[in-house]
Enzyme design. Structure first.
Site, PDB file in Angstrom:
ATOM      1  N   PRO A   1       0.789  -1.233   0.000  1.00 33.60           N
ATOM      2  CG  PRO A   1      -0.894  -1.554   1.570  1.00 33.60           C
ATOM      3  CD  PRO A   1       0.352  -2.175   1.030  1.00 33.60           C
ATOM      4  CG  ASN A   2      -0.435   4.308   1.115  1.00 34.63           C
ATOM      5  OD1 ASN A   2      -1.386   4.746   0.469  1.00 34.63           O
ATOM      6  ND2 ASN A   2      -0.554   3.837   2.335  1.00 34.63           N
TER       7      ASN A   2
ATOM      8  NE  ARG B   1       3.719   6.863   1.670  1.00 36.06           N
ATOM      9  CZ  ARG B   1       3.963   5.647   2.131  1.00 36.06           C
ATOM     10  NH1 ARG B   1       4.511   4.721   1.347  1.00 36.06           N
ATOM     11  NH2 ARG B   1       3.674   5.332   3.366  1.00 36.06           N
TER      12      ARG B   1
ATOM     13  CE1 TYR C   1       8.486   5.415   3.550  1.00 30.94           C
ATOM     14  CE2 TYR C   1       6.967   7.246   3.232  1.00 30.94           C
ATOM     15  CZ  TYR C   1       7.379   6.144   3.961  1.00 30.94           C
ATOM     16  OH  TYR C   1       6.703   5.763   5.082  1.00 30.94           O
TER      17      TYR C   1
ATOM     18  CG  ASN D   1       8.374  -1.535   1.165  1.00 36.86           C
ATOM     19  OD1 ASN D   1       7.661  -1.608   2.170  1.00 36.86           O
ATOM     20  ND2 ASN D   1       9.045  -0.444   0.837  1.00 36.86           N
TER      21      ASN D   1
ATOM     22  CB  ALA E   1       1.074   0.801   6.775  1.00 39.82           C
TER      23      ALA E   1
ATOM     24  CD  GLU F   1      10.004  -6.872   7.212  1.00 40.43           C
ATOM     25  OE1 GLU F   1      10.168  -7.980   7.778  1.00 40.43           O
ATOM     26  OE2 GLU F   1       9.674  -5.842   7.818  1.00 40.43           O
TER      27      GLU F   1
ATOM     28  CG  HIS G   1      10.681  -1.689   5.724  1.00 40.34           C
ATOM     29  ND1 HIS G   1       9.334  -1.700   5.451  1.00 40.34           N
ATOM     30  CD2 HIS G   1      10.948  -2.808   6.430  1.00 40.34           C
ATOM     31  CE1 HIS G   1       8.806  -2.780   5.999  1.00 40.34           C
ATOM     32  NE2 HIS G   1       9.762  -3.475   6.593  1.00 40.34           N
TER      33      HIS G   1
ATOM     34  NE  ARG H   1       9.356   7.070   8.962  1.00 39.28           N
ATOM     35  CZ  ARG H   1       8.472   6.750   8.023  1.00 39.28           C
ATOM     36  NH1 ARG H   1       8.604   5.632   7.327  1.00 39.28           N
ATOM     37  NH2 ARG H   1       7.448   7.540   7.755  1.00 39.28           N
TER      38      ARG H   1
HETATM   39  C1  DQA Z   1       7.844   1.553   4.444  1.00 35.24           C
HETATM   40  C2  DQA Z   1       7.747   1.902   5.926  1.00 35.24           C
HETATM   41  C3  DQA Z   1       6.335   1.684   6.450  1.00 35.24           C
HETATM   42  O1  DQA Z   1       6.288   1.991   7.830  1.00 35.24           O
HETATM   43  C4  DQA Z   1       5.393   2.601   5.714  1.00 35.24           C
HETATM   44  O2  DQA Z   1       4.073   2.390   6.152  1.00 35.24           O
HETATM   45  C5  DQA Z   1       5.494   2.461   4.222  1.00 35.24           C
HETATM   46  C6  DQA Z   1       6.799   2.316   3.628  1.00 35.24           C
HETATM   47  C7  DQA Z   1       9.238   1.896   3.864  1.00 35.24           C
HETATM   48  O3  DQA Z   1       9.494   1.495   2.755  1.00 35.24           O
HETATM   49  O4  DQA Z   1      10.030   2.576   4.517  1.00 35.24           O
HETATM   50  O5  DQA Z   1       4.505   2.548   3.529  1.00 35.24           O
HETATM   51  O6  DQA Z   1       7.643   0.170   4.289  1.00 35.24           O
END
Ligand code: DQA
Length: 364
Positions: free
Chosen positions: A10-11, A18, A23, A73, A76, A97, A99, A106
């Site tokens: 997501p996102n 964003r 990011y 990735n 959230a 995994e 990020h 954070r």
């Molecule tokens: C993320 C970190 C997560 O906490 C966040 O919700 C994201 C991106 C990262 O790539 O740093 O959407 O996974």
């Protein structure tokens, strides 16, 4: 390892727009293009997929039968989705995994990953480069399998043992300016190279700044990790090989360990000195504000020492190794390799690593 699935949750479709300060400025399409290119360099075919839905992400994991590994990735969902965790646990292929941001530094709620324990590895805080590291890790773990051993209760008190019978072991201490975003995946190519040469290794993790580390706990972890690794490597005492801040830690721990040799690659011993990368200088000050692990405070190790540095290192200048070699005196041998940069030294094909291998051969 031939086909890898790269999943973004997501996102992450909003990348580039964003929170670019967190990011980065790459769009998702640009990131995916890079990931496919990095995969190509490693001989991998990478299929990319992004979704904002938990169900679709889970179904993508289920549908990975024709892939040999996954990098994901989960956005959230990392912090909440036990259903995704179960999907990862259900498939037989390694899932790494990733990020972009440093989730440990954070909001408090981002520190928890429900995938921890089922993911093969977690790489965070290195921006887009973390995806490259994840691909590299998939290749390395397939090239030479290992067993992880704990030496303490903290998740970072662990080492990966690649055992070959009968020969002297090496304990690898990764660098990264004592910061928690850099992990033992960086020294894994060395472990794989030594494995191919029939040499056993323990690739050590330890608590770092941001994850319970600091001069006292971090040096204690390295001492304890080397001791525990010596107990399971086929032949003790081991040689300890450190890179960058890992070289500093290896030297700081050496007086409390029984070692056959010490190899210090691209080491940083005085992070406040001119020419050291600014992030490193600031981290060095945080790591050891009282200077208790400065060169003049350290005891010369009671074993042969090799220092190697690339002359083209712009992160840690080679005079750091020159000064350290002078401080260590007769026990130390210094090799400076022209045209090798800081991270190049981690490539087993580099001249720096070739000098290390040559020295190890002579030691036996
Ligand atoms: C993320 C970190 C997560 O906490 C966040 O919700 C994201 C991106 C990262 O790539 O740093 O959407 O996974």
């Amino acid at each position: 390892m031939r086909r890898v699935l790269c999943l973004n949750g997501p996102n992450l479709d909003l990348l580039g727009r964003r929170e670019p300060g967190v990011y980065g400025s790459l769009s998702l399409a640009e990131l995916e293009e890079r990931v496919r290119g990095w995969g190509g360099d490693l001989g991998l075919e990478v299929d990319c997929f992004q979704t904002n839905g938990e169900r679709e992400l889970i179904e993508a994991v289920h549908g990975s039968a024709s892939h040999d590994g996954i990098i994901v990735n989960p956005g959230a969902l990392t912090h909440t989705s036990f259903a995704l965790r179960d999907a990862v646990a259900a498939v037989d292929i390694p899932v790494v995994e990733v990020h972009l941001s440093n989730v440990r530094q954070r909001d408090r709620w981002r520190r928890r990953s429900v995938l921890a324990g089922v993911a093969a590895a977690t790489i965070f805080g290195r921006g887009a480069g973390g995806y490259r590291a994840a691909l590299r890790h998939l290749v390395d773990r397939a090239a030479c399998p290992f067993e992880s051993h704990r030496y303490g209760p903290h998740p970072d008190q662990v080492f990966d043992l690649r055992a070959a019978s009968g020969s002297r072991g090496g304990v690898l201490i990764h660098g990264g300016f004592w910061l928690d975003e850099w992990g033992r995946d960086t020294t894994e190519p060395w472990a794989v190279d030594l494995c191919r040469r029939g040499l056993p290794t323990a690739n050590l993790e330890y608590r770092r700044l941001g994850s319970g580390g600091g001069v006292v706990p971090t040096v204690a972890d390295v001492v304890e990790g080397v001791r525990a690794a010596s107990g399971v490597l086929p032949e003790a005492p081991p040689v300890v090989i450190g890179h960058s801040a890992g070289a500093h830690l290896a030297l700081a721990a050496a007086s409390q360990a029984n070692l056959a040799g010490l190899v210090l690659v691209s080491g940083v011993y005085d992070p406040g000195a001119p020419g050291v990368d600014r992030t490193g200088a600031a981290a060095g000050q945080r790591f050891d504000p009282d200077g208790s692990t400065r060169l003049d405070q350290l005891v010369t190790p009671d074993c042969p020492v090799l220092l190697v540095h690339g002359a083209a290192d712009r992160v840690v200048p080679p005079d750091q190794s020159q000064t350290a070699a002078e401080a260590l005196g007769a026990a130390a041998e210094l090799v400076v390799c022209p045209e090798v940069g800081h991270f190049d030294a981690l490539d087993p094909a580099s001249e720096v690593w070739q000098s290390v291998v040559e020295w190890l051969r002579r030691l036996d």
